[in-house]
Write a protein that holds these residues in place. Structure first.
Motif, short mmCIF file in Angstrom:
data_model
loop_
_atom_site.label_atom_id
_atom_site.label_comp_id
_atom_site.label_asym_id
_atom_site.label_seq_id
_atom_site.Cartn_x
_atom_site.Cartn_y
_atom_site.Cartn_z
N TRP A 151 0.86 -1.19 0.00
CA TRP A 151 0.00 0.00 0.00
C TRP A 151 0.89 1.24 0.00
O TRP A 151 1.05 1.94 0.98
CB TRP A 151 -0.90 -0.05 1.23
CG TRP A 151 -2.09 0.85 1.18
CD1 TRP A 151 -2.32 1.97 1.93
CD2 TRP A 151 -3.24 0.71 0.33
NE1 TRP A 151 -3.54 2.52 1.61
CE2 TRP A 151 -4.13 1.76 0.63
CE3 TRP A 151 -3.62 -0.22 -0.65
CZ2 TRP A 151 -5.36 1.93 -0.01
CZ3 TRP A 151 -4.83 -0.06 -1.29
CH2 TRP A 151 -5.69 1.00 -0.97
N HIS A 152 1.48 1.51 -1.18
CA HIS A 152 2.52 2.51 -1.29
C HIS A 152 1.97 3.90 -1.61
O HIS A 152 1.08 4.03 -2.46
CB HIS A 152 3.50 2.14 -2.40
CG HIS A 152 4.24 0.87 -2.17
ND1 HIS A 152 4.90 0.59 -0.99
CD2 HIS A 152 4.48 -0.18 -2.98
CE1 HIS A 152 5.49 -0.59 -1.07
NE2 HIS A 152 5.24 -1.08 -2.28
N GLN A 168 -1.48 3.48 -3.40
CA GLN A 168 -2.69 3.52 -2.59
C GLN A 168 -3.90 3.98 -3.39
O GLN A 168 -3.89 5.02 -4.04
CB GLN A 168 -2.47 4.48 -1.41
CG GLN A 168 -1.38 4.03 -0.47
CD GLN A 168 -0.98 5.09 0.54
OE1 GLN A 168 -1.51 6.20 0.52
NE2 GLN A 168 -0.04 4.76 1.42
N ARG A 226 -1.84 -3.94 5.79
CA ARG A 226 -1.22 -3.10 4.76
C ARG A 226 0.21 -2.75 5.18
O ARG A 226 0.47 -2.48 6.36
CB ARG A 226 -2.05 -1.84 4.55
CG ARG A 226 -3.33 -2.13 3.80
CD ARG A 226 -4.21 -0.90 3.67
NE ARG A 226 -5.27 -1.14 2.69
CZ ARG A 226 -6.30 -0.33 2.51
NH1 ARG A 226 -6.41 0.78 3.23
NH2 ARG A 226 -7.22 -0.61 1.60
N TYR A 286 3.51 1.60 3.47
CA TYR A 286 2.88 2.92 3.40
C TYR A 286 3.78 4.04 3.90
O TYR A 286 3.48 5.21 3.72
CB TYR A 286 1.55 2.93 4.15
CG TYR A 286 1.62 2.38 5.54
CD1 TYR A 286 2.15 3.12 6.58
CD2 TYR A 286 1.16 1.09 5.82
CE1 TYR A 286 2.23 2.61 7.87
CE2 TYR A 286 1.22 0.57 7.10
CZ TYR A 286 1.76 1.32 8.12
OH TYR A 286 1.85 0.80 9.38
#
Length: 212
Positions: free
Chosen positions: A56-57, A93, A114, A117
Motif C-alpha cells: 500500500w505505497h 494507494q 497493509r 505505506y
C-alpha cells in the motif's frame, strides 16, 4: 493433495500480496502470478484462520525508481537503511493495481495487513519494514491470537514471501512455505538465495507441491 492438508490449532495461513500489480499486466508483474490464485483459494479453505497482506505505497515511496532522478527500475539505491532495489511504481494507494486480484476468493480472512505505506522505507516482510527494526504489528497480533505456526503463500516468493517467512522464524514462529502457491521474480539470483536462506533458518518447504 489439498484434502491431505489439515492445519492444527495454532496454525495460520498468511497470503502475501495477491494483488493486481503483481500479476500479468500489472506494473510489477511476477511471471505466472495469476496462476496461483485458484490454489491459494483451495489452501485457504483448509484454514480457519487467514491473514492477507497488501502492499500500500504512497506515490512518494522511496523504493520507486521514478523518485530517483536518472535511476532505472531494478537497479540498487543506497538508502539510510541499506541497499534497496528500485522498483517500477506499483500498488499505489487507492489505484486498481493495489487491489486484490479478482480471482482471489478468501472471504473468511480475519486480518488484512497493509505494508509499505511509509514513504521513507519499503516493506517486503509482513513483520518488519526494510530497515529491519520497525515492526508492522503482525507478530503481536499472532501472539495474542495464540498462533504458533505460519504457512505462507503468495507473491513474490523470493522477496515478500521470503522475508516474511524469515521474520516469522526470527519472531519465534514456525514457518512453512508452499512453493506451488507462490511465484518468483528471480532478480539477480534472488530465488537461489531464497532456498539457501530457508535451509539455513529452518523454514519448512512443503514438497512435493500441493495440487488443487
Amino acid at each position: 493433495m489439498i484434502r491431505d492438508l489439515n492445519p492444527a490449532p495454532g496454525h495460520v495461513l498468511v497470503i502475501i500480496d495477491p494483488q493486481v500489480d503483481f500479476c500479468p499486466g500489472g506494473a510489477l508483474a511476477v511471471p505466472g502470478g495469476d496462476e496461483v490464485m485458484p490454489l491459494v483459494n483451495a489452501i485457504a479453505r483448509r484454514f480457519d484462520h487467514v491473514v492477507i497482506t497488501q502492499d500500500w505505497h504512497p506515490p512518494t515511496q522511496v523504493s520507486f525508481a521514478t523518485n530517483h532522478p536518472g535511476a532505472e527500475p531494478y537497479g540498487l539505491a543506497k538508502l539510510a537503511y541499506g541497499d534497496q532495489v528500485l522498483w517500477p511504481d506499483h500498488c499505489v494507494q487507492g489505484t486498481p493495481g493495489a487491489a486484490f486480484h479478482p480471482d482471489l476468493d478468501v472471504p473468511h480472512a480475519e486480518l488484512v495487513l497493509r505494508k509499505g505505506y511509509n514513504p521513507h522505507v519499503d516493506s517486503y516482510s509482513a513483520f518488519y519494514e526494510n530497515d529491519r527494526t520497525t515492526p508492522t504489528g503482525l507478530a503481536g497480533y499472532l501472539r495474542e491470537r495464540g498462533f504458533r505456526r505460519c504457512w505462507f503463500v503468495g507473491l513474490a516468493l523470493d522477496f515478500c514471501v521470503r522475508y516474511s517467512a524469515e521474520d516469522a522464524v526470527r519472531e519465534g514462529f514456525a514457518a512453512v512455505v508452499i512453493p506451488d502457491a507462490c511465484r518468483a521474480i528471480d532478480l539477480n539470483g534472488s530465488l537461489a538465495d531464497t532456498w539457501r536462506a530457508f535451509e539455513r533458518l529452518g523454514v519448512v518447504v512443503v514438497e512435493p507441491p500441493l495440487a488443487a
